[in-house]
Design a protein around this motif. Sequence first.
Motif, PDB file in Angstrom:
ATOM      1  N   ARG A 284      14.611  45.814  19.798  1.00  0.00           N
ATOM      2  CA  ARG A 284      15.829  46.546  20.121  1.00  0.00           C
ATOM      3  C   ARG A 284      16.018  47.575  19.021  1.00  0.00           C
ATOM      4  O   ARG A 284      16.121  47.230  17.834  1.00  0.00           O
ATOM      5  CB  ARG A 284      17.025  45.606  20.181  1.00  0.00           C
ATOM      6  CG  ARG A 284      18.294  46.232  20.725  1.00  0.00           C
ATOM      7  CD  ARG A 284      18.158  46.532  22.195  1.00  0.00           C
ATOM      8  NE  ARG A 284      19.434  46.850  22.812  1.00  0.00           N
ATOM      9  CZ  ARG A 284      19.558  47.368  24.019  1.00  0.00           C
ATOM     10  NH1 ARG A 284      18.475  47.629  24.728  1.00  0.00           N
ATOM     11  NH2 ARG A 284      20.736  47.618  24.533  1.00  0.00           N
TER      12      ARG A 284
ATOM     13  N   THR B 109      13.948  50.735  28.529  1.00  0.00           N
ATOM     14  CA  THR B 109      15.297  50.729  29.109  1.00  0.00           C
ATOM     15  C   THR B 109      15.922  52.095  28.885  1.00  0.00           C
ATOM     16  O   THR B 109      15.461  52.877  28.048  1.00  0.00           O
ATOM     17  CB  THR B 109      16.181  49.666  28.435  1.00  0.00           C
ATOM     18  OG1 THR B 109      16.225  49.923  27.015  1.00  0.00           O
ATOM     19  CG2 THR B 109      15.641  48.256  28.670  1.00  0.00           C
TER      20      THR B 109
ATOM     21  N   ASP C 189      21.787  52.414  25.876  1.00  0.00           N
ATOM     22  CA  ASP C 189      23.133  51.924  26.186  1.00  0.00           C
ATOM     23  C   ASP C 189      24.178  52.853  25.570  1.00  0.00           C
ATOM     24  O   ASP C 189      23.841  53.914  25.034  1.00  0.00           O
ATOM     25  CB  ASP C 189      23.299  50.477  25.722  1.00  0.00           C
ATOM     26  CG  ASP C 189      23.211  50.305  24.202  1.00  0.00           C
ATOM     27  OD1 ASP C 189      23.315  51.310  23.465  1.00  0.00           O
ATOM     28  OD2 ASP C 189      23.050  49.155  23.752  1.00  0.00           O
TER      29      ASP C 189
ATOM     30  N   PHE D  89      17.979  51.055  22.661  1.00  0.00           N
ATOM     31  CA  PHE D  89      17.029  50.844  23.750  1.00  0.00           C
ATOM     32  C   PHE D  89      15.939  49.893  23.288  1.00  0.00           C
ATOM     33  O   PHE D  89      15.803  49.603  22.090  1.00  0.00           O
ATOM     34  CB  PHE D  89      16.424  52.175  24.218  1.00  0.00           C
ATOM     35  CG  PHE D  89      15.815  52.997  23.113  1.00  0.00           C
ATOM     36  CD1 PHE D  89      14.510  52.772  22.687  1.00  0.00           C
ATOM     37  CD2 PHE D  89      16.558  53.987  22.492  1.00  0.00           C
ATOM     38  CE1 PHE D  89      13.956  53.527  21.660  1.00  0.00           C
ATOM     39  CE2 PHE D  89      16.011  54.742  21.460  1.00  0.00           C
ATOM     40  CZ  PHE D  89      14.706  54.520  21.055  1.00  0.00           C
ATOM     41  N   ASP D  90      15.140  49.410  24.256  1.00  0.00           N
ATOM     42  CA  ASP D  90      14.082  48.440  23.967  1.00  0.00           C
ATOM     43  C   ASP D  90      12.715  49.106  23.945  1.00  0.00           C
ATOM     44  O   ASP D  90      12.437  50.020  24.735  1.00  0.00           O
ATOM     45  CB  ASP D  90      14.059  47.332  25.022  1.00  0.00           C
ATOM     46  CG  ASP D  90      15.252  46.406  24.943  1.00  0.00           C
ATOM     47  OD1 ASP D  90      15.995  46.484  23.937  1.00  0.00           O
ATOM     48  OD2 ASP D  90      15.444  45.617  25.893  1.00  0.00           O
TER      49      ASP D  90
ATOM     50  N   LYS E 184       9.351  50.314  33.841  1.00  0.00           N
ATOM     51  CA  LYS E 184      10.611  49.565  33.917  1.00  0.00           C
ATOM     52  C   LYS E 184      11.790  50.509  33.664  1.00  0.00           C
ATOM     53  O   LYS E 184      12.838  50.393  34.312  1.00  0.00           O
ATOM     54  CB  LYS E 184      10.612  48.435  32.887  1.00  0.00           C
ATOM     55  CG  LYS E 184      11.875  47.577  32.907  1.00  0.00           C
ATOM     56  CD  LYS E 184      11.818  46.502  31.830  1.00  0.00           C
ATOM     57  CE  LYS E 184      13.114  45.711  31.787  1.00  0.00           C
ATOM     58  NZ  LYS E 184      13.128  44.738  30.669  1.00  0.00           N
ATOM     59  N   ALA E 185      11.620  51.458  32.737  1.00  0.00           N
ATOM     60  CA  ALA E 185      12.678  52.439  32.500  1.00  0.00           C
ATOM     61  C   ALA E 185      12.943  53.265  33.750  1.00  0.00           C
ATOM     62  O   ALA E 185      14.091  53.633  34.030  1.00  0.00           O
ATOM     63  CB  ALA E 185      12.300  53.344  31.329  1.00  0.00           C
TER      64      ALA E 185
ATOM     65  N   HIS F  81      15.252  51.328  35.961  1.00  0.00           N
ATOM     66  CA  HIS F  81      16.637  51.452  35.486  1.00  0.00           C
ATOM     67  C   HIS F  81      17.211  52.820  35.847  1.00  0.00           C
ATOM     68  O   HIS F  81      18.398  52.938  36.159  1.00  0.00           O
ATOM     69  CB  HIS F  81      16.685  51.239  33.976  1.00  0.00           C
ATOM     70  CG  HIS F  81      16.509  49.810  33.559  1.00  0.00           C
ATOM     71  ND1 HIS F  81      17.422  48.824  33.869  1.00  0.00           N
ATOM     72  CD2 HIS F  81      15.523  49.188  32.857  1.00  0.00           C
ATOM     73  CE1 HIS F  81      17.016  47.669  33.370  1.00  0.00           C
ATOM     74  NE2 HIS F  81      15.860  47.867  32.753  1.00  0.00           N
TER      75      HIS F  81
ATOM     76  N   ASP G 289       7.751  39.584  30.559  1.00  0.00           N
ATOM     77  CA  ASP G 289       9.103  40.119  30.777  1.00  0.00           C
ATOM     78  C   ASP G 289       9.700  39.663  32.112  1.00  0.00           C
ATOM     79  O   ASP G 289      10.573  40.329  32.665  1.00  0.00           O
ATOM     80  CB  ASP G 289       9.056  41.654  30.731  1.00  0.00           C
ATOM     81  CG  ASP G 289      10.406  42.284  30.402  1.00  0.00           C
ATOM     82  OD1 ASP G 289      11.129  41.727  29.550  1.00  0.00           O
ATOM     83  OD2 ASP G 289      10.739  43.326  31.011  1.00  0.00           O
TER      84      ASP G 289
ATOM     85  N   ALA H 173      13.750  39.391  32.828  1.00  0.00           N
ATOM     86  CA  ALA H 173      14.438  40.669  32.970  1.00  0.00           C
ATOM     87  C   ALA H 173      14.108  41.319  34.310  1.00  0.00           C
ATOM     88  O   ALA H 173      14.985  41.911  34.960  1.00  0.00           O
ATOM     89  CB  ALA H 173      14.051  41.599  31.826  1.00  0.00           C
TER      90      ALA H 173
END
Length: 377
Positions: free
Chosen positions: A161, A194, A197, A202-203, A260-261, A264, A289, A292
Motif C-alpha cells: 500500500r 487499484t 483512494d 494505491f496498491d 485489475k485497475a 476498478h 489475490d 479481492a
Amino acid sequence: MTTIDTARLQASWTTVARYGDQVPLFFYATLFVTHPDIRDMFPLGMATQRDKLVSALARVVSSVDDLPAIVPLVEQLGRDHRRFAVRPEHFPAVGEALLATLEHFLGDGWNAGLAAEWAAAYELVAGTMQMAAEADAHQPPWYDAVVAGVDRRTAGVAVLRVAPALTVPYRAGQSLALETEACPRMWRYYSPATLADQAGRFDLHVRAVGGGPVSTALVHATRPGDALRLGAPVGEGLTLDGGCADLVLIAGGTGLAPLKALVHHVDAAGGRRRVTLVWGGRRRPDLYDLPALEALCRHDWFDLVLCLSDEAPAEGRIRHGTAVGVALDHGDLAGRDVYVCGSPGMVAGTLAALRAAGVPAARVHHERFGSEEGTGG
C-alpha cells in the motif's frame, strides 16, 4: 547538415556489439573518468545498467532513419531522465563517451565521416530527449511516498500500500517507475492495481524476481514507513479509450495488477461494459489475490475465470490450461477489446495465440515500453 547512412551505422554497431560486455565497461569508464560528477547519478552496482546501454543503443541506431517512429520512445527517455537529475550539460558528455567507445572498438574502421554520422544521430536523439524533458518541467521529476502497508501474500509476492505525499496523476493501466531507499538509483516499473483512494493511496503487486535486488527488497525487506520515490506515470498500451466495447482481460501472475485497475475503472464509471478477467498461474499459490477479485464478482457485468497451467486444479472453479487457451475456449472474442499483461514470454505467447485464432490486431492491447528499465527486477 550531415547525411546519416543508417545502414552504415547499423553495420558499425554490429561490429562493436561483438565485443559484448567490454563495450559498456569501456563506455562507463570513459564517462566517469572524464566527468566524475556524473558517477553519483548511477547505482553502485552497474551490471543491470550496462545491459540497458546496449539495448537502448541498438534500438535507437536501428531506427534513426525513421525518427518519427521512435519519437515516443525517445521522448519518454527524456522525461524519465528527469528523475535522475540529468541536466543539459550531461548530454554532450554522454555523446563524447559514446564516440570514444565506437572509435576504440572500430579501430581502423573509424573515420571522420562515420564519426560525423554518429554525432549527428546522437544529436537528433539527445535533442528530442531534452525537448521532452523541458516540456515536462512544470511537473515534479518524482513523487515522494511512503509504504503505508505490506501484505505478504505468498513467499514471493507482496502487495504494498503506497501513500504518496502528492497525488500521482496516473490512469488505470499505466505504470510508475519506483525507487526504494534499499536500492538507491535503481528504478523499476510497477503498475498500480487499484485506483487511488481519497488520500491518494494505491496498491502495487510485487513478485520477487531471482537476482532482482529491487523486487527482492520490496517483497522481503520492506516495512511500513519505508520511503519510496515514484516516477511520472507512463504507458498508454493498457489504458482504456473512450469506447464502449466489452473487455476480455488476460493476465498472468502479477500481470494482474494493471488489468485489475481497469476493472476498478469500469466500476467507477458505472459498470457500462461487460468485463471478463481470465487470470492464470502455474500453481495454486500463484492465484494470490482471490479474495479481492471474488469481492468484485458481486457485479453482474464482471466475470472471473481462473486457470492453472502446471497442475491439475483441485477446485472445480479453476480450469486447467494457459490463460489465453482458456480465454479462447471461454467464449467468442469478436467485437471485444482484449488486454494482455504478464511476463514477456506470456505476453508473446498470448499475442501469437490470439493472432492464430484470428483476433484482429487492432483489438489487442498490451504494453510496449519499459524493457530497458528491467521491469520488476
